[in-house]
Structures are given as C-alpha cells and as structure tokens.
Scaffold this motif. Structure first.
Motif, PDB file in Angstrom:
ATOM      1  N   VAL A   1       5.002   3.712   2.481  1.00  0.00           N
ATOM      2  CA  VAL A   1       4.795   2.408   1.873  1.00  0.00           C
ATOM      3  C   VAL A   1       4.533   1.435   3.003  1.00  0.00           C
ATOM      4  O   VAL A   1       5.341   1.339   3.938  1.00  0.00           O
ATOM      5  CB  VAL A   1       6.014   1.972   1.025  1.00  0.00           C
ATOM      6  CG1 VAL A   1       5.807   0.569   0.477  1.00  0.00           C
ATOM      7  CG2 VAL A   1       6.237   2.951  -0.130  1.00  0.00           C
ATOM      8  N   ASN A   2       3.405   0.740   2.924  1.00  0.00           N
ATOM      9  CA  ASN A   2       2.953  -0.136   4.011  1.00  0.00           C
ATOM     10  C   ASN A   2       3.030   0.591   5.361  1.00  0.00           C
ATOM     11  O   ASN A   2       3.574   0.069   6.335  1.00  0.00           O
ATOM     12  CB  ASN A   2       3.762  -1.437   4.040  1.00  0.00           C
ATOM     13  CG  ASN A   2       3.506  -2.265   2.795  1.00  0.00           C
ATOM     14  OD1 ASN A   2       2.449  -2.166   2.170  1.00  0.00           O
ATOM     15  ND2 ASN A   2       4.483  -3.064   2.405  1.00  0.00           N
ATOM     16  N   LYS A   3       2.570   1.812   5.355  1.00  0.00           N
ATOM     17  CA  LYS A   3       2.450   2.659   6.556  1.00  0.00           C
ATOM     18  C   LYS A   3       3.784   3.190   7.098  1.00  0.00           C
ATOM     19  O   LYS A   3       3.813   3.951   8.057  1.00  0.00           O
ATOM     20  CB  LYS A   3       1.682   1.936   7.683  1.00  0.00           C
ATOM     21  CG  LYS A   3       0.268   1.495   7.279  1.00  0.00           C
ATOM     22  CD  LYS A   3      -0.732   1.884   8.360  1.00  0.00           C
ATOM     23  CE  LYS A   3      -2.144   1.923   7.815  1.00  0.00           C
ATOM     24  NZ  LYS A   3      -2.822   0.638   7.824  1.00  0.00           N
ATOM     25  N   ALA A   4       4.906   2.791   6.492  1.00  0.00           N
ATOM     26  CA  ALA A   4       6.205   3.307   6.952  1.00  0.00           C
ATOM     27  C   ALA A   4       6.630   4.469   6.056  1.00  0.00           C
ATOM     28  O   ALA A   4       6.526   4.369   4.831  1.00  0.00           O
ATOM     29  CB  ALA A   4       7.249   2.206   6.917  1.00  0.00           C
ATOM     30  N   THR A   5       7.092   5.538   6.671  1.00  0.00           N
ATOM     31  CA  THR A   5       7.492   6.706   5.889  1.00  0.00           C
ATOM     32  C   THR A   5       8.798   6.430   5.139  1.00  0.00           C
ATOM     33  O   THR A   5       9.746   5.897   5.707  1.00  0.00           O
ATOM     34  CB  THR A   5       7.664   7.923   6.829  1.00  0.00           C
ATOM     35  OG1 THR A   5       6.419   8.138   7.484  1.00  0.00           O
ATOM     36  CG2 THR A   5       8.059   9.177   6.059  1.00  0.00           C
ATOM     37  N   VAL A   6       8.802   6.782   3.851  1.00  0.00           N
ATOM     38  CA  VAL A   6      10.006   6.609   3.032  1.00  0.00           C
ATOM     39  C   VAL A   6      10.708   7.964   2.985  1.00  0.00           C
ATOM     40  O   VAL A   6      10.142   8.946   2.526  1.00  0.00           O
ATOM     41  CB  VAL A   6       9.629   6.148   1.602  1.00  0.00           C
ATOM     42  CG1 VAL A   6      10.858   5.980   0.725  1.00  0.00           C
ATOM     43  CG2 VAL A   6       8.830   4.852   1.650  1.00  0.00           C
ATOM     44  N   GLU A   7      11.943   8.008   3.496  1.00  0.00           N
ATOM     45  CA  GLU A   7      12.631   9.299   3.619  1.00  0.00           C
ATOM     46  C   GLU A   7      13.200   9.794   2.290  1.00  0.00           C
ATOM     47  O   GLU A   7      13.194  10.974   1.997  1.00  0.00           O
ATOM     48  CB  GLU A   7      13.762   9.221   4.662  1.00  0.00           C
ATOM     49  CG  GLU A   7      13.284   8.884   6.072  1.00  0.00           C
ATOM     50  CD  GLU A   7      12.428   9.981   6.703  1.00  0.00           C
ATOM     51  OE1 GLU A   7      12.418  11.109   6.173  1.00  0.00           O
ATOM     52  OE2 GLU A   7      11.759   9.684   7.724  1.00  0.00           O
TER      53      GLU A   7
ATOM     54  N   SER B   1       0.856  -1.184   0.000  1.00  0.00           N
ATOM     55  CA  SER B   1       0.000   0.000   0.000  1.00  0.00           C
ATOM     56  C   SER B   1       0.892   1.234   0.000  1.00  0.00           C
ATOM     57  O   SER B   1       1.851   1.341   0.771  1.00  0.00           O
ATOM     58  CB  SER B   1      -0.932  -0.020   1.217  1.00  0.00           C
ATOM     59  OG  SER B   1      -0.198   0.228   2.381  1.00  0.00           O
ATOM     60  N   VAL B   2       0.605   2.128  -0.922  1.00  0.00           N
ATOM     61  CA  VAL B   2       1.419   3.333  -1.091  1.00  0.00           C
ATOM     62  C   VAL B   2       0.524   4.537  -0.861  1.00  0.00           C
ATOM     63  O   VAL B   2      -0.597   4.589  -1.379  1.00  0.00           O
ATOM     64  CB  VAL B   2       2.019   3.388  -2.518  1.00  0.00           C
ATOM     65  CG1 VAL B   2       2.898   4.620  -2.681  1.00  0.00           C
ATOM     66  CG2 VAL B   2       2.823   2.134  -2.821  1.00  0.00           C
ATOM     67  N   SER B   3       1.012   5.478  -0.063  1.00  0.00           N
ATOM     68  CA  SER B   3       0.235   6.677   0.161  1.00  0.00           C
ATOM     69  C   SER B   3       1.122   7.895  -0.023  1.00  0.00           C
ATOM     70  O   SER B   3       2.256   7.939   0.460  1.00  0.00           O
ATOM     71  CB  SER B   3      -0.376   6.607   1.567  1.00  0.00           C
ATOM     72  OG  SER B   3      -0.239   7.831   2.222  1.00  0.00           O
ATOM     73  N   LEU B   4       0.631   8.860  -0.779  1.00  0.00           N
ATOM     74  CA  LEU B   4       1.387  10.087  -0.994  1.00  0.00           C
ATOM     75  C   LEU B   4       0.522  11.271  -0.612  1.00  0.00           C
ATOM     76  O   LEU B   4      -0.585  11.434  -1.116  1.00  0.00           O
ATOM     77  CB  LEU B   4       1.824  10.215  -2.454  1.00  0.00           C
ATOM     78  CG  LEU B   4       2.767  11.401  -2.611  1.00  0.00           C
ATOM     79  CD1 LEU B   4       4.174  10.931  -2.875  1.00  0.00           C
ATOM     80  CD2 LEU B   4       2.320  12.319  -3.711  1.00  0.00           C
ATOM     81  N   GLN B   5       1.068  12.053   0.311  1.00  0.00           N
ATOM     82  CA  GLN B   5       0.329  13.220   0.786  1.00  0.00           C
ATOM     83  C   GLN B   5       1.151  14.437   0.428  1.00  0.00           C
ATOM     84  O   GLN B   5       2.375  14.438   0.588  1.00  0.00           O
ATOM     85  CB  GLN B   5       0.191  13.091   2.302  1.00  0.00           C
ATOM     86  CG  GLN B   5      -0.466  14.262   2.958  1.00  0.00           C
ATOM     87  CD  GLN B   5      -0.444  14.113   4.484  1.00  0.00           C
ATOM     88  OE1 GLN B   5       0.368  13.362   5.032  1.00  0.00           O
ATOM     89  NE2 GLN B   5      -1.311  14.830   5.147  1.00  0.00           N
ATOM     90  N   TYR B   6       0.496  15.462  -0.072  1.00  0.00           N
ATOM     91  CA  TYR B   6       1.214  16.727  -0.286  1.00  0.00           C
ATOM     92  C   TYR B   6       0.440  17.832   0.411  1.00  0.00           C
ATOM     93  O   TYR B   6      -0.748  18.038   0.152  1.00  0.00           O
ATOM     94  CB  TYR B   6       1.390  17.048  -1.767  1.00  0.00           C
ATOM     95  CG  TYR B   6       2.084  18.376  -1.932  1.00  0.00           C
ATOM     96  CD1 TYR B   6       3.466  18.471  -1.791  1.00  0.00           C
ATOM     97  CD2 TYR B   6       1.366  19.539  -2.166  1.00  0.00           C
ATOM     98  CE1 TYR B   6       4.112  19.697  -1.883  1.00  0.00           C
ATOM     99  CE2 TYR B   6       2.003  20.771  -2.267  1.00  0.00           C
ATOM    100  CZ  TYR B   6       3.383  20.832  -2.118  1.00  0.00           C
ATOM    101  OH  TYR B   6       4.012  22.043  -2.199  1.00  0.00           O
ATOM    102  N   SER B   7       1.112  18.515   1.323  1.00  0.00           N
ATOM    103  CA  SER B   7       0.453  19.579   2.055  1.00  0.00           C
ATOM    104  C   SER B   7       1.216  20.874   1.830  1.00  0.00           C
ATOM    105  O   SER B   7       2.443  20.877   1.704  1.00  0.00           O
ATOM    106  CB  SER B   7       0.404  19.176   3.536  1.00  0.00           C
ATOM    107  OG  SER B   7       0.849  20.216   4.353  1.00  0.00           O
ATOM    108  N   LYS B   8       0.471  21.980   1.746  1.00  0.00           N
ATOM    109  CA  LYS B   8       1.094  23.283   1.540  1.00  0.00           C
ATOM    110  C   LYS B   8       2.072  23.579   2.673  1.00  0.00           C
ATOM    111  O   LYS B   8       3.111  24.195   2.473  1.00  0.00           O
ATOM    112  CB  LYS B   8       0.023  24.386   1.502  1.00  0.00           C
ATOM    113  CG  LYS B   8      -0.730  24.434   0.190  1.00  0.00           C
ATOM    114  CD  LYS B   8      -1.788  25.517   0.219  1.00  0.00           C
ATOM    115  CE  LYS B   8      -2.667  25.427  -1.015  1.00  0.00           C
ATOM    116  NZ  LYS B   8      -3.913  26.204  -0.884  1.00  0.00           N
TER     117      LYS B   8
END
Ligand SMILES: Nc1ncnc2c1ncn2[C@@H]1O[C@H](COP(=O)(O)OP(=O)(O)O)[C@@H](O)[C@H]1O
Ligand SMILES: [Mg+2]
Length: 388
Positions: free
Chosen positions: A98-104, A83-90
């Motif tokens: 990726v799988n709930k772990a933050t990729v630095e 599972s991949v999640s990408l968030q972009y915030s101002k």
C-alpha cells in the motif's frame, strides 16, 4: 471510497490490461468468457487480498506465467488516494503493498476498502447449507473488525491443531490427553470470542436487514436472522440465560463444558464437533423458516436484502462506503426490478458499483433507467488492445 484505475498483468484472461473507472455506476459488458468477472475478482483481491471466485490463488495466474500483479488506485473524498498492489507468485506467494510499503499482515489492510459482492450464487446463502451462511457472516464481521479477523484466524489454527491431534492419536495416553486439553483451551479461548462477537452484532445486522427489505419495496415481509451456537445453547442473545446476557467468561465456560461433553464422540470421530465452525445462522420471514417456505423469488429477494444489509453494516462500521460488485446479479430480474435496484444504487446509496452482464435486455434496462457513469464493452476494449 472508489477505485479510479486498475492495471492487470498475467491475471486470468488479461495479459496486460489497464482501465479507468467512474466514481459511480460502471457497466461492464461483453460476451461470456471475455473476462468481466475477472475484473471484479481483481478489485476484490485489492480490497480483501483474496478472490471471491476461487480459494486457490495459483488458478488466477494467467496460463504460461509464473505470477500475476494487480494494481489499483483508490480515492477517498476526492483528495486522499491510496495505491494498492497485490502480487502473487508461484515461488514467493502473496505480496501486498500500500503506497509502495509492504503490508505484513492482512489484518492491517482488511476493512480499509470494504466490498460487497452480489451474484446469482447468493441464492446459496438462503437456500443452501449452514456453511454458506457462516461464510457470509464471517466475511462481514472480518471486514468490520480486525479483532474478529484475528480471533477467527487464531480459532481456526487451534481447531486445526486439535483436529490433527485427534486424527494422529493411536492410543489415548496421558501425553495425548494433556496435549488435547491444551488445544481445547486454545479452541475455547478464541472460539468464545468469535461466538461473542457474532451474538453481539446479529441484532445490528437484523435492523439493517429490516431496512433493506423495506428499501427493496417489501416492507410487509418481516425478516429475522437468529444465531444459534451449540455450546452456548440458544438462539437469541439474552434468552439463553433467562433474559440475562452472557458474559465472555460464561460463554467460555459453556463452550468448555460442551467440548468436555463431546469428548468421547470427538475422539471416536476424530474431529471437533462443537464450536463456531458448526454454529447455525437461521433465517426467518414473518416468523417462518425461509429455507422451507420461501419461493424462488423470495429467496432471491432475501439474498439481495442480506447483501444490502451487509453494505449498510460495513458502511457503519468501516466508516467508508463499500464498493459494490454486481456480477451478473441482474440477469434473472425483470426490467422493473432492475430499475428499482439502479435507482437505489444511484440515488440512495450513492456509492461506486460495478455491474457485469452479457444480457442485452439487462443492458437496455440499465441504460434506460440509470445513468451509468461509464460503460465498458470488454469485447471492444480487448479487441482494440490486441490489434495494437
Ligand atoms: N489462469 C487463467 N489463465 C488464462 N485464462 C484464464 C485463467 N483463468 C480463467 N481464464 C479465462 O478467463 C475467462 C473467464 O473470464 P470471466 O471473467 O469469468 O468471463 P465473463 O466475461 O464471462 O465473466 C475464460 O475464458 C477463461 O478461460
Ligand atoms: Mg462472469
């Protein structure tokens, strides 16, 4: 590798949107402006952490919101899923999980989910200026190699520093010269590695380009891509040094000499004039430069073949089938050609593909010739969501 589910919040035209995809051909239809390209852009974000539409992430935040979130589930071989999640915030920028772990670092992610975009703009790769061809080449090499991605990032950083030094300098003092030398060394160290990898991979890409034109039914067109690096001197790997290949150290030496030679010119113009950022990728068909001789139709076919070569190259180096994003890519083709492409994707490549179109004729051809795994009519789906 395929994407099975996608969830969007506050991403462009989509407020809250959820969709499940088929493993093979997904046909996405609906009128212009409904958000078809947005979906492809979101998938691209999950694969490469960036858009293929705009370099500015903030433009993708839905009007009136402060951040967008894209979530997707990718399935490999029917068993493993990611599972991949990408968030972009101002406020806080981009966060990839990726799988709930933050990729630095993006270098840890790029290449795991290879992707190839086909669009009518690909015409620019063959008919446009060198920058578009460099971008094409860099995109495929970055997906294929973490080392290349890191080298390119380091090179760009060093180049930026060197250029800003050239811009800021008011007089050429001893301090300025020693700083310039230091950045020149960095530019050469990383730049030579970029040049070296481009030179090495061009022959592999050429062989895939050859196969791709054959797959598109143009076996009598002999294609060739040649990489010309100003510092290194010549077109082909092997010919620039009298039939002998150049070592990385030799490329470094030549690049350094070229930088020294361009020194006063660079100082006058206040920017670095030689290096991988100015190199050229030349395209030939049957020994003639494509840019000057090809018809519109040949340009389109060649651009398609380049993207197909990219698919084969990435499949080989990433060891997983790339996802194809075909954004209005069939809109200028006749039904016979469309049938050929559908047959190729469905029966030869056997990968996941997304085809968008607003054109009823194209839809008819695809449905007639292929067996789309899923057909989504966005106008109906979004309309239904709004009614809830
Ligand atoms: N940041 C944004 N906020 C809200 N709507 C947006 C944003 N960016 C683009 N859009 C809207 O998305 C739509 C374009 O979607 P797109 O996927 O390009 O459509 P198409 O179906 O023609 O491919 C347009 O209606 C545009 O106004
Ligand atoms: Mg579109």
């Amino acid at each position: 590798m395929y994407i099975s589910d996608l969830t969007l919040s506050a991403f462009r035209a989509h407020d809250d949107f959820k969709i499940s995809f088929g493993e093979r051909i997904n046909l996405i239809t609906g009128p212009n402006g409904i958000g078809k390209t947005n979906l492809l852009e979101a998938i691209h974000y999950l694969c490469l952490t960036k858009s293929f539409v705009s370099a500015r992430d903030a433009t993708a935040i839905r009007e009136g919101s402060d951040e967008f979130v894209i979530r997707g589930r990718f399935v490999d071989g029917g068993t493993q899923s990611r599972s991949v999640s990408l968030q972009y915030s101002k406020a806080t920028g981009k966060t990839l999980q990726v799988n709930k772990a933050t990729v630095e670092r993006v270098t840890g992610h790029v290449g795991l989910l290879p992707v190839v975009v086909f669009s009518p703009d690909d015409y620019g790769i063959t008919a446009g200026g060198p920058e578009e061809r460099r971008r094409f080449l860099d995109n495929m090499l970055c997906q294929a190699s973490k080392t290349y991605l890191a080298d390119l990032q380091n090179f760009r950083h060093a180049l930026k520093q060197r250029n800003s030094l050239l811009v800021q300098a008011t007089s050429h003092t001893a301090t300025f010269r020693s700083q310039l030398d230091a950045w020149s060394s960095e530019v050469v160290r990383h730049g030579a590695r970029v040049i070296n990898r481009r030179r090495t991979d061009i022959s592999l890409i050429n062989s895939y380009l050859h196969d791709s034109l054959e797959q598109l039914g143009l076996a009598n067109e002999v294609p060739e891509m040649r990489y010309r690096s100003v510092p290194v001197g010549d077109v082909d790997r092997g010919t620039s040094s009298g039939g002998r290949d150049l070592s990385l150290e030799e490329i470094e030496e030549r690049y350094f000499e070229a930088l020294v030679e361009a020194g006063s010119n660079d100082m006058a113009r206040r920017r670095t004039s030689v290096g991988p950022h100015r190199d050229e990728l030349e395209l030939f068909v049957n020994g003639r430069p494509l840019r000057n001789y090809a018809s519109q139709g040949q340009h389109r076919t060649f651009a398609m073949a380049l993207k197909l070569a990219k698919y084969h190259y990435l499949y080989k180096l990433c060891e997983t089938k790339p996802i194809l994003l075909l954004d209005d890519a069939f809109d200028h083709l006749d039904p016979e050609r469309i049938a050929g492409y559908i047959h190729l994707i469905q029966d030869k490549l056997e990968c996941q593909a997304f085809i968008t179109t607003a054109n009823p004729g194209v839809i008819e051809s695809i449905v007639q010739w292929g067996d789309p795994n899923r057909h989504f009519n966005l106008s109906v789906m979004i309309g239904a969501l709004e009614k809830e």
